[in-house]
Design an enzyme around this catalytic site. Sequence first.
Site, PDB file in Angstrom:
ATOM      1  CB  VAL A 279       0.344  -1.458  -1.142  1.00 21.16           C
ATOM      2  CG1 VAL A 279       1.141  -0.628  -2.169  1.00 21.16           C
ATOM      3  CG2 VAL A 279      -0.949  -1.984  -1.757  1.00 21.16           C
ATOM      4  CG  ASP A 451      -4.441  -3.120   5.997  1.00 25.61           C
ATOM      5  OD1 ASP A 451      -5.019  -2.949   4.847  1.00 25.61           O
ATOM      6  OD2 ASP A 451      -4.937  -3.432   7.198  1.00 25.61           O
ATOM      7  CG  HIS A 452      -3.834  -0.481  -0.814  1.00 21.54           C
ATOM      8  ND1 HIS A 452      -4.481   0.935  -0.763  1.00 21.54           N
ATOM      9  CD2 HIS A 452      -3.433  -0.503  -2.116  1.00 21.54           C
ATOM     10  CE1 HIS A 452      -4.205   1.513  -1.848  1.00 21.54           C
ATOM     11  NE2 HIS A 452      -3.533   0.776  -2.827  1.00 21.54           N
ATOM     12  NE  ARG A 453      -7.521  -4.684   5.737  1.00 23.11           N
ATOM     13  CZ  ARG A 453      -7.660  -5.336   6.779  1.00 23.11           C
ATOM     14  NH1 ARG A 453      -8.539  -6.100   6.834  1.00 23.11           N
ATOM     15  NH2 ARG A 453      -6.512  -5.539   7.644  1.00 23.11           N
TER      16      ARG A 453
END
Length: 482
Positions: A279, A451-453
Amino acid sequence: MSRIKTFNLPDLGEGLTEGEILAWLVEVGDTIELNQPIVEVETAKAAVEIPAKWAGQVQAIFHPQGTTVEVGAPIIAIDTDPGAGPLESPSTTATPSGDLPTPSAASLAAVEVAPAEGMVEPGLIGGAAPGGRTAVLVGYGPRTTAAKRRPRKGAVPAQAVAAPVAVPPTPQPVVPPVPQRNGHATAAGAVLAKPPVRKLAKDLGVDLGTVTGSGPLGSITREDVQQAASGAAVVAAEPIATTTAPSFGADREQRIPVKGVRKLTAENMSRSAFTAPHVTEFLTVDVTRAMKALDRLRGRREWRDVRVSPLLLVAKAVLLAVRRHPMVNSTWAGDEIVVKEYVNLGIAAATERGLIVPNIKDAGRLTLRELADALTDLVQTAKSGRTSPAAMSGGTLTITNVGVFGVDTGTPILPPGESAILAFGAVREMPWAHKGKVKVRQVTTLGLSFDHRIIDGELGSKFLRDIGDFLADPEAALLAWT
């Protein structure tokens, strides 16, 4: 114990399995000292000089320059006691052609190979990075593909080695030609020139064997190559992001081998882009006060000899924002998230070998002056092409300064193992609403990929906002945050 010892290509760390021999710094018959540099090897991450493991006399060199050698393969044989008299049996026997020596079975049986644990050379390999981090370049991680050795002409096949030989099959040694001190090549084409100079000569179509060197010991410099090009495209003075005129063939196409930094970058950038859900958010900031603060800093007596740039304030802003949002400085490890208290701050640097990301170890604990000195040292080392693998290992968070190229911002791809990377754009004078009036202000745009995790929209937005707040008024932020 045998006095002839074979030195294998050491494990240069960080998942590397092979290296290309750029230049031999010694020749057969030379007397060498312990830890004396004997060969320059280029990996996918750095060009390094490997020191001798023993003192003695060079008996054989097994690979010519330009050869890609696997880690653990023998590269040189050293007589560790040359004063003890002649060897009982010749170390090499001439081939029928008489030009390249071949090791005899008797001599090979007397050669002692360095043990596996001896492959690790002090000063060449950084210790294991905290948290197990191994990515060192933009988009880089441990190598995941099998290494392939380039075919070598005249190599001794495994079947040709006699059964009683006590060492693994050894490639045919070659005696590298001695480069003449005026820079001219010998019959085999060896010259004194650094890897960036060789690349420049290749790009410009210059035969280094025809160039007279003006550098130390007759080595060929960039200026020598440019002068020899006689009308070729002029290259930028600084060894970063150089652009040269391509050399097209009859079909009006140029084919560039994908290897080294470019190959590993492509592999890992693709892996990162399609593994971690990226993102990117953007923030435009009025940095007029930050630029004035830099001017005041440069004017202070104790800072007059220090290189002060906007990147220094961006780096400080990132480090302070990490203190407020530590989850940003973390790694996705499958079934867990590893949050790191230390910040190894990576700074992307464009060099002639490609884009590399050396990092400042534990940057969060440095004072502003120490951070400025560390940035200066990092940039100068990268430009000289001497960044070590250890300096590029263990990064946890990265800044890429695209503004130096006149670019406003971008959507950078995460280096594998990192959860965020910040793009710092060019600082430009632009019309800006300030205190109810439109005025000309100095403005920049930041781009944060994450990192969208690990980092959701709220955390990413707050982290980017805090960086922007610092740059909008760094003096107030320093007072409030520290």
